[in-house]
Design an enzyme around this catalytic site. Structure first.
Site, PDB file in Angstrom:
ATOM      1  N   ASN A  37     -27.103   9.130  38.578  1.00 12.90           N
ATOM      2  CA  ASN A  37     -27.094   8.161  39.105  1.00 12.90           C
ATOM      3  C   ASN A  37     -28.362   7.023  38.943  1.00 12.90           C
ATOM      4  O   ASN A  37     -27.818   6.048  39.585  1.00 12.90           O
ATOM      5  CB  ASN A  37     -27.027   8.411  40.892  1.00 12.90           C
ATOM      6  CG  ASN A  37     -28.396   9.568  40.957  1.00 12.90           C
ATOM      7  OD1 ASN A  37     -28.582  10.142  39.956  1.00 12.90           O
ATOM      8  ND2 ASN A  37     -29.984   9.009  41.769  1.00 12.90           N
ATOM      9  N   SER A  64     -19.136  13.196  47.583  1.00 10.27           N
ATOM     10  CA  SER A  64     -19.350  12.364  48.452  1.00 10.27           C
ATOM     11  C   SER A  64     -19.378  11.308  48.917  1.00 10.27           C
ATOM     12  O   SER A  64     -18.307  10.774  47.805  1.00 10.27           O
ATOM     13  CB  SER A  64     -21.227  11.698  48.093  1.00 10.27           C
ATOM     14  OG  SER A  64     -21.612  11.125  49.407  1.00 10.27           O
ATOM     15  N   HIS A  93     -18.456   8.249  50.451  1.00 12.60           N
ATOM     16  CA  HIS A  93     -19.251   7.281  50.238  1.00 12.60           C
ATOM     17  C   HIS A  93     -19.511   6.279  49.612  1.00 12.60           C
ATOM     18  O   HIS A  93     -19.653   4.928  49.266  1.00 12.60           O
ATOM     19  CB  HIS A  93     -20.938   6.586  51.483  1.00 12.60           C
ATOM     20  CG  HIS A  93     -22.196   7.433  50.678  1.00 12.60           C
ATOM     21  ND1 HIS A  93     -22.806   6.651  50.539  1.00 12.60           N
ATOM     22  CD2 HIS A  93     -23.091   8.551  50.753  1.00 12.60           C
ATOM     23  CE1 HIS A  93     -23.982   7.068  50.042  1.00 12.60           C
ATOM     24  NE2 HIS A  93     -23.522   8.433  50.596  1.00 12.60           N
ATOM     25  N   THR A 125     -17.598  21.471  64.447  1.00  7.59           N
ATOM     26  CA  THR A 125     -16.360  20.766  64.528  1.00  7.59           C
ATOM     27  C   THR A 125     -15.923  19.446  63.783  1.00  7.59           C
ATOM     28  O   THR A 125     -16.907  18.888  63.513  1.00  7.59           O
ATOM     29  CB  THR A 125     -15.601  19.335  66.094  1.00  7.59           C
ATOM     30  OG1 THR A 125     -15.943  21.164  66.946  1.00  7.59           O
ATOM     31  CG2 THR A 125     -15.332  19.155  65.995  1.00  7.59           C
ATOM     32  N   CYS A 179     -40.807   5.472  46.929  1.00  9.37           N
ATOM     33  CA  CYS A 179     -41.953   4.450  47.508  1.00  9.37           C
ATOM     34  C   CYS A 179     -42.272   4.879  48.633  1.00  9.37           C
ATOM     35  O   CYS A 179     -41.261   5.796  49.201  1.00  9.37           O
ATOM     36  CB  CYS A 179     -41.736   2.775  47.102  1.00  9.37           C
ATOM     37  SG  CYS A 179     -40.997   2.609  47.439  1.00  9.37           S
TER      38      CYS A 179
HETATM   39  N1  PLP Z   1     -26.293  13.516  44.150  1.00  9.79           N
HETATM   40  C1  PLP Z   1     -25.969  12.125  43.699  1.00  9.79           C
HETATM   41  C2  PLP Z   1     -26.223  11.895  42.054  1.00  9.79           C
HETATM   42  C3  PLP Z   1     -26.088  10.887  44.412  1.00  9.79           C
HETATM   43  O1  PLP Z   1     -25.784   9.801  43.946  1.00  9.79           O
HETATM   44  C4  PLP Z   1     -26.608  11.231  45.692  1.00  9.79           C
HETATM   45  C5  PLP Z   1     -26.482  10.047  46.363  1.00  9.79           C
HETATM   46  O2  PLP Z   1     -27.104   9.261  46.397  1.00  9.79           O
HETATM   47  C6  PLP Z   1     -26.057  12.667  46.278  1.00  9.79           C
HETATM   48  C7  PLP Z   1     -25.890  13.667  45.122  1.00  9.79           C
HETATM   49  C8  PLP Z   1     -26.149  12.521  47.909  1.00  9.79           C
HETATM   50  O3  PLP Z   1     -25.251  12.348  48.313  1.00  9.79           O
HETATM   51  P1  PLP Z   1     -24.799  11.918  49.995  1.00  9.79           P
HETATM   52  O4  PLP Z   1     -25.924  10.838  50.500  1.00  9.79           O
HETATM   53  O5  PLP Z   1     -23.797  12.067  50.380  1.00  9.79           O
HETATM   54  O6  PLP Z   1     -26.259  13.081  51.042  1.00  9.79           O
END
Ligand code: PLP
Length: 501
Positions: free
Chosen positions: A155, A203, A205, A241, A328
């Site tokens: 990420n 995920s 979002h 649910t 932080c």
């Molecule tokens: N794994 C990675 C590589 C991510 O970038 C993120 C989100 O920041 C997550 C897991 C966690 O996802 P969620 O926000 O759906 O818990």
């Protein structure tokens, strides 16, 4: 003050804007499909049909079969569930998990939890670009290893791992493989069968879907036990649910994922133009994202001689959202574990910004971004004063023209005392309290570790406050620079908000 301000969102690895198509689907389910998918009458059967279609759609987007998908409340839950289930199935007969030091916190913290229970956790080394070498996997995954856990794409830097190669090695040694594919979906092709992984997490979002919903993939025949016990939802794998509107929104986002992929090349070219533009502005930047083998949308860049906290605040002031990639507000001010793992010093990590674009980012945005960055780096941006903690002495603190705004959250205040005579306006309430902050005083913004201070200082400047400064390393830095003053004067606030926001 009148300014024309663009909004350029460059933090798509943190989260993405919900697409109109997803919003429409979520709203449709909320409006019409209120039945509980576990019940038997018509309105419930309609909900069950939506759930079943969504499962098929999400499965198809990642090359899985529908029964191999368990919907969760996001990828953090999926990562927790997979790791704990694998440990429950194999430990203590086998005792080791091999992972990497650049995993998401939801993996690393769960691994720490399992280590406390006796599981041995070993971390593969990564190179300057965050890549794991197959030779190290061969060396470290042994007969006693029950799980190899490696994310498909990181990420922070965007680096992509050769998970398929690692899976071959791990399987040959009798270990199963889990991969956090959260950042990869929608940016590079993801096919869990082609990757040959046993578990994977996703995920919504991160691909323009709703927040609070994700999925885990468990390959048919692999052991799995629920993290959340209760009803028989998700074939007994995850009680509760189902949040059907979110799940169907996730499915809608997956339907659009192929379209996102088709535009990945264009995104990569845009990222390339951006990095070239940055090099023209500041030739000594270091790019922590490999030119090949990385997500097309991500650029992690170190700007020597800058502070990412201040840089981020300046960019925010100009309508640009980026991420500093550093933890932080914890009272510890630890730099990003990913940047540390790839060999950056703490100082370099604090000079690093992550830009993560989306297919909605255009050339106009990049041109604006480069212009704003150029202005910020050359000092042509609206000034606020960076005050070093050593400058925060009794004269400054007791000067009647000084007005201290303490933007820390209540939990930070529990860890460290504040500057004397601070007026406590927690970060997210500052807008509400502008009327209580005098315009004819010298405003000093203090935060815990130096990250929130610049953001608020630039915000106040944008609201017409003339004399605004922030303490560079926050209250923590002041405590270290002036321990006597901290002991003697710290914590005597005159305006406690008692606000838990
Ligand atoms: N794994 C990675 C590589 C991510 O970038 C993120 C989100 O920041 C997550 C897991 C966690 O996802 P969620 O926000 O759906 O818990």
């Amino acid at each position: 003050m009148f300014r024309l301000r663009r909004r350029v969102y460059c933090d798509n690895n943190a989260t993405t804007m919900v697409s109109p198509a997803v919003r429409k689907r979520v709203n449709r389910v909320l409006a019409r499909a209120y039945g509980n998918p576990s019940s038997l009458y018509k309105v419930a059967r309609d909900s069950a049909a939506i759930l079943s279609d969504a499962r098929r759609t999400v499965a198809a987007a990642i090359g899985a079969q529908a029964p191999e998908i368990v919907f969760t409340g996001g990828a953090s839950e999926a990562n927790n569930a997979i790791l704990k289930a694998a440990a429950e199935a194999f430990f203590p007969a086998k005792k080791r998990i091999v992972s990497t030091p650049i995993e998401h916190a939801s993996v690393l913290k769960t691994l720490e939890y399992l280590r406390d229970k006796g599981v041995q956790v070993d971390y593969l080394p990564v190179d300057r670009m965050g890549r794991v070498a197959a030779g190290d996997v061969e060396r470290m995954v042994g007969d006693d290893t029950f799980l190899l856990c490696c994310m498909l794409a990181n990420n922070e830097t965007g680096v992509i791992q050769d998970v398929r190669r690692m899976a071959d090695i791990a399987h040959a040694r009798g270990a199963l493989v889990m991969s956090d594919c959260v950042q990869a979906l929608g940016k590079i092709p993801v096919d869990v069968r082609a990757l040959d992984v046993d578990y994977a997490s996703f995920s919504a979002h991160k691909i323009h879907g709703p927040k609070g919903v994700g999925a885990l993939y468990v390959r048919e025949g692999r052991p799995f036990s629920p993290l959340i016990h209760g009803g028989h939802q998700e074939s007994g794998m995850r009680a509760g649910t189902e949040g059907l509107h979110n799940i169907d929104g996730f499915a809608a986002a997956c339907e659009a994922a192929a379209g996102l992929l088709a535009r990945a090349r264009g995104l990569e070219a845009l990222r390339h133009r951006f990095v070239e533009g940055l090099r023209r502005i500041k030739p000594d930047i270091a790019v922590n994202t490999p030119p090949d083998g990385a997500l097309p949308n991500t650029a992690s860049v170190t700007f020597p001689g800058t502070s990412n906290a201040v840089f981020m605040a300046m960019l925010d002031f100009h309508g640009v959202a980026v991420s500093a990639g550093s933890a932080c507000n914890t009272g510890e001010d630890r730099p990003s574990h990913v940047l540390s793992a790839i060999g950056l010093s703490d100082e370099e990590a604090r000079q690093t910004i992550r830009f993560s674009f989306s297919t909605a980012t255009g050339d106009k945005d990049i041109r604006y971004l480069l212009r704003v960055i150029g202005d910020c780096l050359s000092g042509r941006t609206l000034p606020v004063t960076a005050i070093s903690p050593a400058q925060v002495d009794e004269n400054l603190l007791m000067d009647e023209r000084t007005f201290i705004v303490d933007v820390r959250h209540w939990y930070d205040r529990k860890m460290l005392k504040g500057l004397p005579n601070s007026h406590e306006f927690p970060l997210f309430t500052i807008q509400r309290h502008l009327g209580s902050i005098p315009r004819d005083r010298n405003i000093i913004v203090s935060c815990q570790t130096g990250y929130d201070g610049p953001i608020v200082a630039y915000y106040l400047r944008s609201k017409g406050y003339r004399n605004v400064g922030f303490i560079m390393t926050g209250v923590l830095g002041w405590k270290l620079a002036k321990p006597d003053l901290y002991r003697r004067l710290g914590g005597t606030n005159i305006h406690p908000m008692g606000d838990r926001s």
